[in-house]
Design a protein around this motif. Structure first.
Motif, PDB file in Angstrom:
ATOM      1  N   UNK A  65      36.270  24.393  36.175  1.00 46.63           N
ATOM      2  CA  UNK A  65      37.207  23.649  36.595  1.00 46.63           C
ATOM      3  C   UNK A  65      37.927  23.860  37.839  1.00 46.63           C
ATOM      4  N   UNK A  66      39.104  23.751  37.992  1.00 44.89           N
ATOM      5  CA  UNK A  66      39.789  24.206  39.319  1.00 44.89           C
ATOM      6  C   UNK A  66      40.336  25.388  39.319  1.00 44.89           C
ATOM      7  N   UNK A  67      39.743  26.400  38.748  1.00 43.18           N
ATOM      8  CA  UNK A  67      40.070  27.528  38.402  1.00 43.18           C
ATOM      9  C   UNK A  67      39.506  28.606  39.438  1.00 43.18           C
ATOM     10  N   UNK A  68      40.188  29.685  40.215  1.00 51.47           N
ATOM     11  CA  UNK A  68      39.462  30.784  40.758  1.00 51.47           C
ATOM     12  C   UNK A  68      38.871  31.681  39.442  1.00 51.47           C
ATOM     13  N   UNK A  69      37.808  32.079  39.598  1.00 51.24           N
ATOM     14  CA  UNK A  69      37.300  32.972  38.340  1.00 51.24           C
ATOM     15  C   UNK A  69      37.105  34.364  38.749  1.00 51.24           C
ATOM     16  N   UNK A  70      37.720  35.364  38.282  1.00 50.97           N
ATOM     17  CA  UNK A  70      37.560  36.700  38.620  1.00 50.97           C
ATOM     18  C   UNK A  70      36.743  37.421  37.542  1.00 50.97           C
ATOM     19  N   UNK A  71      35.684  37.998  38.071  1.00 55.68           N
ATOM     20  CA  UNK A  71      34.662  38.553  36.830  1.00 55.68           C
ATOM     21  C   UNK A  71      34.686  39.935  37.052  1.00 55.68           C
ATOM     22  N   UNK A  72      34.969  40.654  35.818  1.00 58.25           N
ATOM     23  CA  UNK A  72      34.916  42.059  35.645  1.00 58.25           C
ATOM     24  C   UNK A  72      35.748  42.746  36.896  1.00 58.25           C
ATOM     25  N   UNK A  73      37.191  42.327  36.916  1.00 57.19           N
ATOM     26  CA  UNK A  73      37.696  42.582  38.116  1.00 57.19           C
ATOM     27  C   UNK A  73      38.693  43.551  37.578  1.00 57.19           C
ATOM     28  N   UNK A  74      39.093  44.813  38.238  1.00 60.76           N
ATOM     29  CA  UNK A  74      39.781  45.690  37.480  1.00 60.76           C
ATOM     30  C   UNK A  74      41.407  45.321  38.018  1.00 60.76           C
ATOM     31  N   UNK A  75      42.200  45.792  37.180  1.00 57.70           N
ATOM     32  CA  UNK A  75      43.746  45.527  37.279  1.00 57.70           C
ATOM     33  C   UNK A  75      44.390  46.991  37.312  1.00 57.70           C
ATOM     34  N   UNK A  76      44.961  47.223  38.123  1.00 57.50           N
ATOM     35  CA  UNK A  76      45.378  48.599  38.532  1.00 57.50           C
ATOM     36  C   UNK A  76      46.878  48.747  37.657  1.00 57.50           C
ATOM     37  N   UNK A  77      47.094  49.746  36.822  1.00 60.68           N
ATOM     38  CA  UNK A  77      48.296  49.740  36.139  1.00 60.68           C
ATOM     39  C   UNK A  77      49.189  50.750  36.902  1.00 60.68           C
ATOM     40  N   UNK A  78      50.354  50.802  36.394  1.00 63.23           N
ATOM     41  CA  UNK A  78      51.275  51.792  37.177  1.00 63.23           C
ATOM     42  C   UNK A  78      51.242  53.172  37.142  1.00 63.23           C
ATOM     43  N   UNK A  79      50.300  53.519  35.994  1.00 65.11           N
ATOM     44  CA  UNK A  79      50.027  54.766  35.743  1.00 65.11           C
ATOM     45  C   UNK A  79      48.545  55.146  36.599  1.00 65.11           C
ATOM     46  N   UNK A  80      47.992  54.324  37.263  1.00 67.34           N
ATOM     47  CA  UNK A  80      46.990  54.371  38.100  1.00 67.34           C
ATOM     48  C   UNK A  80      45.569  54.124  37.295  1.00 67.34           C
ATOM     49  N   UNK A  81      45.890  53.768  35.878  1.00 65.30           N
ATOM     50  CA  UNK A  81      44.439  53.487  35.145  1.00 65.30           C
ATOM     51  C   UNK A  81      44.214  52.065  35.374  1.00 65.30           C
ATOM     52  N   UNK A  82      43.149  51.677  35.070  1.00 66.78           N
ATOM     53  CA  UNK A  82      42.866  50.256  35.028  1.00 66.78           C
ATOM     54  C   UNK A  82      42.444  49.706  33.827  1.00 66.78           C
ATOM     55  N   UNK A  83      42.490  48.240  33.935  1.00 65.55           N
ATOM     56  CA  UNK A  83      42.020  47.380  32.906  1.00 65.55           C
ATOM     57  C   UNK A  83      40.987  46.468  33.547  1.00 65.55           C
ATOM     58  N   UNK A  84      40.102  46.041  32.554  1.00 60.53           N
ATOM     59  CA  UNK A  84      38.874  45.133  33.098  1.00 60.53           C
ATOM     60  C   UNK A  84      38.299  44.001  32.318  1.00 60.53           C
ATOM     61  N   UNK A  85      39.369  43.133  32.300  1.00 61.11           N
ATOM     62  CA  UNK A  85      38.888  41.837  31.404  1.00 61.11           C
ATOM     63  C   UNK A  85      37.286  41.249  31.958  1.00 61.11           C
ATOM     64  N   UNK A  86      36.754  40.700  30.955  1.00 61.57           N
ATOM     65  CA  UNK A  86      35.405  39.979  31.327  1.00 61.57           C
ATOM     66  C   UNK A  86      35.393  39.070  32.535  1.00 61.57           C
ATOM     67  N   UNK A  87      36.574  38.089  32.105  1.00 63.12           N
ATOM     68  CA  UNK A  87      36.648  37.180  33.074  1.00 63.12           C
ATOM     69  C   UNK A  87      38.152  36.701  32.934  1.00 63.12           C
ATOM     70  N   UNK A  88      38.760  36.375  34.065  1.00 62.71           N
ATOM     71  CA  UNK A  88      40.146  35.793  34.482  1.00 62.71           C
ATOM     72  C   UNK A  88      39.958  34.614  35.089  1.00 62.71           C
ATOM     73  N   UNK A  89      40.687  33.468  34.734  1.00 69.13           N
ATOM     74  CA  UNK A  89      40.607  32.366  35.425  1.00 69.13           C
ATOM     75  C   UNK A  89      42.034  31.958  35.618  1.00 69.13           C
ATOM     76  N   UNK A  90      42.202  31.653  37.403  1.00 68.94           N
ATOM     77  CA  UNK A  90      43.660  31.361  37.545  1.00 68.94           C
ATOM     78  C   UNK A  90      43.450  30.248  38.509  1.00 68.94           C
TER      79      UNK A  90
END
Length: 145
Positions: A65-90
């Protein structure tokens, strides 16, 4: 047989997490064969596992569809740690987090994990966030609320 199923699950997870377009699937499978990770005679079984996910009626609308696909992209949290979902569609209207599971396992921990991804995305400014778990063995897509 269980060991083979687990191997397919790991490889399918890796490929589905990385590809942005269906045409890339064969490339990654062939790469695993060239690297000696997958035997040639196992190619069709792995492709079948991946196609089952790719062609899921809801997941396919996100993938194509009309989504941007983010594959295994890290999200940096306030404490400096990261989260890494398999896919994010935006897109302009929504953000969808999708995590693949190739074992039935611990639904509560899986749900908590996707919830953390959703919170991390909210904290960096995304809105209208929905989270999903896809259990490949049962072909079940579960919304995390």
């Amino acid at each position: 047989m269980l060991e083979k199923a687990a191997q397919y699950g790991v490889l399918a997870h890796e490929i589905v997490s990385l590809v942005k377009d269906e045409s890339e699937i064969n490339h990654f499978v062939d790469q695993f064969i060239a690297e000696g990770v997958l035997a040639v005679d196992e190619k069709e079984s792995l492709l079948q596992e991946i196609q089952q996910i790719w062609n899921h009626p809801i997941i396919n609308t996100w993938l194509t569809g009309d989504f941007k696909v983010w594959n295994e992209s890290s999200i940096i949290l306030e404490d400096g740690s990261t989260q890494r979902p398999d896919k994010v569609f935006t897109n302009q209207n929504e953000t969808i987090v999708l995590d693949f599971k190739f074992t039935q396992g611990d639904y509560i921990n899986h749900k908590t994990q996707v919830g953390r991804y959703m919170n991390a995305l909210k904290n960096v400014g995304y809105s209208n966030i929905k989270g999903y778990l896809y259990y490949a063995k049962s072909k079940e897509l579960v919304e995390v609320k």
